[in-house]
Design a protein around this motif. Structure first.
Motif, PDB file in Angstrom:
ATOM      1  N   PHE A   1       1.908   7.149  -6.639  1.00 22.36           N
ATOM      2  CA  PHE A   1       0.950   8.228  -6.913  1.00 22.36           C
ATOM      3  C   PHE A   1       1.589   9.587  -6.663  1.00 22.36           C
ATOM      4  O   PHE A   1       1.482  10.501  -7.498  1.00 22.36           O
ATOM      5  N   LEU A   2       2.225   9.733  -5.516  1.00 21.18           N
ATOM      6  CA  LEU A   2       2.825  11.021  -5.166  1.00 21.18           C
ATOM      7  C   LEU A   2       3.923  11.403  -6.142  1.00 21.18           C
ATOM      8  O   LEU A   2       4.069  12.573  -6.511  1.00 21.18           O
TER       9      LEU A   2
ATOM     10  N   GLN B   1       0.829  -1.206   0.000  1.00 19.02           N
ATOM     11  CA  GLN B   1       0.000   0.000   0.000  1.00 19.02           C
ATOM     12  C   GLN B   1       0.867   1.260   0.000  1.00 19.02           C
ATOM     13  O   GLN B   1       0.583   2.223  -0.723  1.00 19.02           O
ATOM     14  N   GLN B   2       1.921   1.244   0.801  1.00 13.47           N
ATOM     15  CA  GLN B   2       2.809   2.405   0.846  1.00 13.47           C
ATOM     16  C   GLN B   2       3.503   2.601  -0.497  1.00 13.47           C
ATOM     17  O   GLN B   2       3.699   3.738  -0.950  1.00 13.47           O
ATOM     18  N   ARG B   3       3.835   1.493  -1.162  1.00 12.51           N
ATOM     19  CA  ARG B   3       4.464   1.574  -2.491  1.00 12.51           C
ATOM     20  C   ARG B   3       3.524   2.264  -3.475  1.00 12.51           C
ATOM     21  O   ARG B   3       3.934   3.143  -4.231  1.00 12.51           O
TER      22      ARG B   3
ATOM     23  N   ALA C   1      -4.838   6.017  -4.845  1.00 13.23           N
ATOM     24  CA  ALA C   1      -3.575   5.939  -5.590  1.00 13.23           C
ATOM     25  C   ALA C   1      -3.664   5.049  -6.825  1.00 13.23           C
ATOM     26  O   ALA C   1      -3.133   5.382  -7.879  1.00 13.23           O
ATOM     27  N   SER C   2      -4.342   3.897  -6.690  1.00 12.44           N
ATOM     28  CA  SER C   2      -4.410   2.953  -7.809  1.00 12.44           C
ATOM     29  C   SER C   2      -5.353   3.418  -8.911  1.00 12.44           C
ATOM     30  O   SER C   2      -5.374   2.833 -10.002  1.00 12.44           O
ATOM     31  N   MET C   3      -6.135   4.467  -8.654  1.00 11.08           N
ATOM     32  CA  MET C   3      -7.022   5.058  -9.660  1.00 11.08           C
ATOM     33  C   MET C   3      -6.825   6.571  -9.636  1.00 11.08           C
ATOM     34  O   MET C   3      -7.710   7.326  -9.211  1.00 11.08           O
ATOM     35  N   PRO C   4      -5.675   7.028 -10.071  1.00  9.39           N
ATOM     36  CA  PRO C   4      -5.290   8.444  -9.887  1.00  9.39           C
ATOM     37  C   PRO C   4      -6.190   9.458 -10.579  1.00  9.39           C
ATOM     38  O   PRO C   4      -6.241  10.612 -10.158  1.00  9.39           O
TER      39      PRO C   4
END
Length: 217
Positions: free
Chosen positions: A32-33, A25-27, A104-107
Motif C-alpha cells: 500500500f505504502l 500483514q506487513q507485506r 491496505a487491501s482496499m486502498p
C-alpha cells in the motif's frame, strides 16, 4: 508530508495461517505504502497486538488510536478484520472524526464501503459458525464419536510438533555457530538458503523462521 500509524494483529490460533500472519500483514502494508500512498510519506509509529479480534480491549490498538487522534496521522491496517471482527467496533472508529482509517487491501475504499464490507464479513462468520454447529449435530446424530475426532486431531498435532522439534534440532548446530559469531537473523537465513537447506515448510528461510527454530530449540 503524509503520516501513517500502522497496526497489525494476530491471535495465537491464527499465527500460522496463510494471509493472517504478521509478516503477511506487513507485506500488504508495504505494498500500500509503495503503490497507493501519497508521497512523500512517513510511518511515525508501528503497533502490534497478539490478541483475539473479538476482544476490543487491546492495549496496542488503544495506543495507536490515541496517537492517531493526537497527530492526525492515518491509521493503516492490512485488512479490516485485523482492526476488529465486530461491525459495531469498526463503525465506532469510522464515526470518530479524529481517526482516518485506511485499509491496505482496499486502498480506494471509502468509509461507507468499509462499513458494508465489515457487515458482510460478520454475517459470513455467523453463517460459518452456524454451519459448523449443524455439522457437529448431524455427525452426533449419526453416532460419530466427536471426542474420538478430537483425539485424532490431537495425535496429528503432536506428531507435527515432534517433527518440527526434530527438524529444529537438525539445523540448530549451524544456526548456533552463526549466532555465536554475531550474525544477524537475516544473515543466518541467507546462509541457510545458500547452503541449499529448506525451511521447515520447504521454502526459503527468513529471519522469522530462523528465530522460530531458535525459540523451539
Amino acid at each position: 508530508m503524509k503520516q501513517y500509524i500502522t497496526y497489525i494483529r494476530v491471535s495465537t490460533s491464527e499465527q500460522g495461517k496463510s494471509g493472517l500472519g504478521l509478516e503477511a500483514q506487513q507485506r500488504d502494508i508495504d505494498i500500500f505504502l509503495d503503490q497507493f500512498s501519497e508521497v512523500p510519506f512517513e510511518v511515525i509509529a508501528r503497533f502490534q497486538d497478539v490478541q483475539s479480534g473479538g476482544d476490543d480491549d487491546r492495549p496496542e490498538l488503544a495506543k495507536a488510536l490515541a496517537m492517531a487522534r493526537k497527530t492526525g496521522a492515518d491509521l493503516l491496517v492490512a485488512k479490516l478484520d485485523r482492526l476488529s471482527r465486530k461491525v459495531s467496533f469498526i463503525a465506532t472508529i469510522m464515526d470518530d472524526k479524529r481517526v482516518n482509517l485506511r485499509v491496505a487491501s482496499m486502498p480506494h475504499a471509502d468509509k461507507f464501503q468499509l462499513h458494508i464490507y465489515a457487515a458482510l464479513a460478520e454475517q459470513e462468520r455467523d453463517f460459518i459458525s452456524a454451519r459448523t454447529k449443524a455439522a457437529l449435530q448431524s455427525a452426533k446424530a449419526r453416532g460419530v464419536k466427536l471426542g474420538g475426532m478430537r483425539d485424532k486431531t490431537m495425535k496429528r498435532n503432536e506428531a507435527a510438533k515432534t517433527k518440527a522439534d526434530r527438524f529444529a534440532a537438525s539445523v540448530l548446530p549451524l544456526v548456533g555457530k552463526l549466532r555465536d559469531a554475531g550474525e544477524t537473523l537475516e544473515n543466518i537465513a541467507d546462509a541457510l538458503n545458500e547452503a541449499g537447506k529448506l525451511s521447515p515448510r520447504g521454502g526459503q528461510w527468513t529471519a522469522t523462521s530462523v528465530k522460530r527454530v531458535i525459540e523451539r530449540a
